[in-house]
Design a protein around this motif. Structure first.
Motif, PDB file in Angstrom:
ATOM      1  N   THR A 171       2.391   2.360   6.160  1.00 33.82           N
ATOM      2  CA  THR A 171       1.573   2.878   5.068  1.00 33.82           C
ATOM      3  C   THR A 171       1.136   4.307   5.353  1.00 33.82           C
ATOM      4  O   THR A 171       1.194   5.170   4.469  1.00 33.82           O
ATOM      5  CB  THR A 171       0.338   1.984   4.850  1.00 33.82           C
ATOM      6  OG1 THR A 171       0.774   0.655   4.572  1.00 33.82           O
ATOM      7  CG2 THR A 171      -0.502   2.471   3.694  1.00 33.82           C
ATOM      8  N   ALA A 178      -4.431   3.574  -1.671  1.00 29.03           N
ATOM      9  CA  ALA A 178      -3.668   3.277  -0.458  1.00 29.03           C
ATOM     10  C   ALA A 178      -4.425   3.737   0.784  1.00 29.03           C
ATOM     11  O   ALA A 178      -4.434   3.047   1.808  1.00 29.03           O
ATOM     12  CB  ALA A 178      -2.302   3.943  -0.513  1.00 29.03           C
ATOM     13  N   ALA A 232       0.830  -1.206   0.000  1.00 30.51           N
ATOM     14  CA  ALA A 232       0.000   0.000   0.000  1.00 30.51           C
ATOM     15  C   ALA A 232       0.865   1.256   0.000  1.00 30.51           C
ATOM     16  O   ALA A 232       0.511   2.260  -0.629  1.00 30.51           O
ATOM     17  CB  ALA A 232      -0.938  -0.003   1.197  1.00 30.51           C
TER      18      ALA A 232
END
Length: 108
Positions: A38, A26, A12
């Motif tokens: 992330t 994402a 992601a």
């Protein structure tokens, strides 16, 4: 950072580097089970995308094509630095503005 956290959030984080669409993807992937790795790169890319937008709207319009091109190249270099760090699994701030992005978007 914990190795498992990086490996779970790496995909992601890399996706977030692909313009606004990748950033949205994402963000959606990270909504339910928030991954710190992330989230770090979502904040970085949100900041870089906003700067790129401002470059197109303000720098090109008021300072000219050459200034806009120079800023665009600098933003591209920052993007490359961030992408390479995400691929390596490193949590690396982009130079100059990375810390500000982390502080501005800390709610993400």
């Amino acid at each position: 950072m914990e190795n498992q956290t990086v490996s779970q959030g790496k995909t992601a984080a890399i996706i977030s580097h692909f313009w606004v669409i990748g950033l949205i993807i994402a963000f959606v992937l990270n909504m339910n089970k928030r991954n710190p790795f992330t989230s770090f790169y979502i904040r970085q890319m949100l900041g870089l995308n906003i700067l790129q937008l401002l470059n197109g709207w303000i720098i090109y319009k008021y300072l000219g094509n050459i200034a806009g091109w120079i800023v665009g190249v600098l933003l591209f270099v920052l993007w490359i630095i961030s992408l390479i760090a995400a691929i390596k699994g490193e949590k690396k701030l982009v130079p100059v503005v990375g810390e500000q992005f982390q502080n501005l978007f800390k709610g993400i």
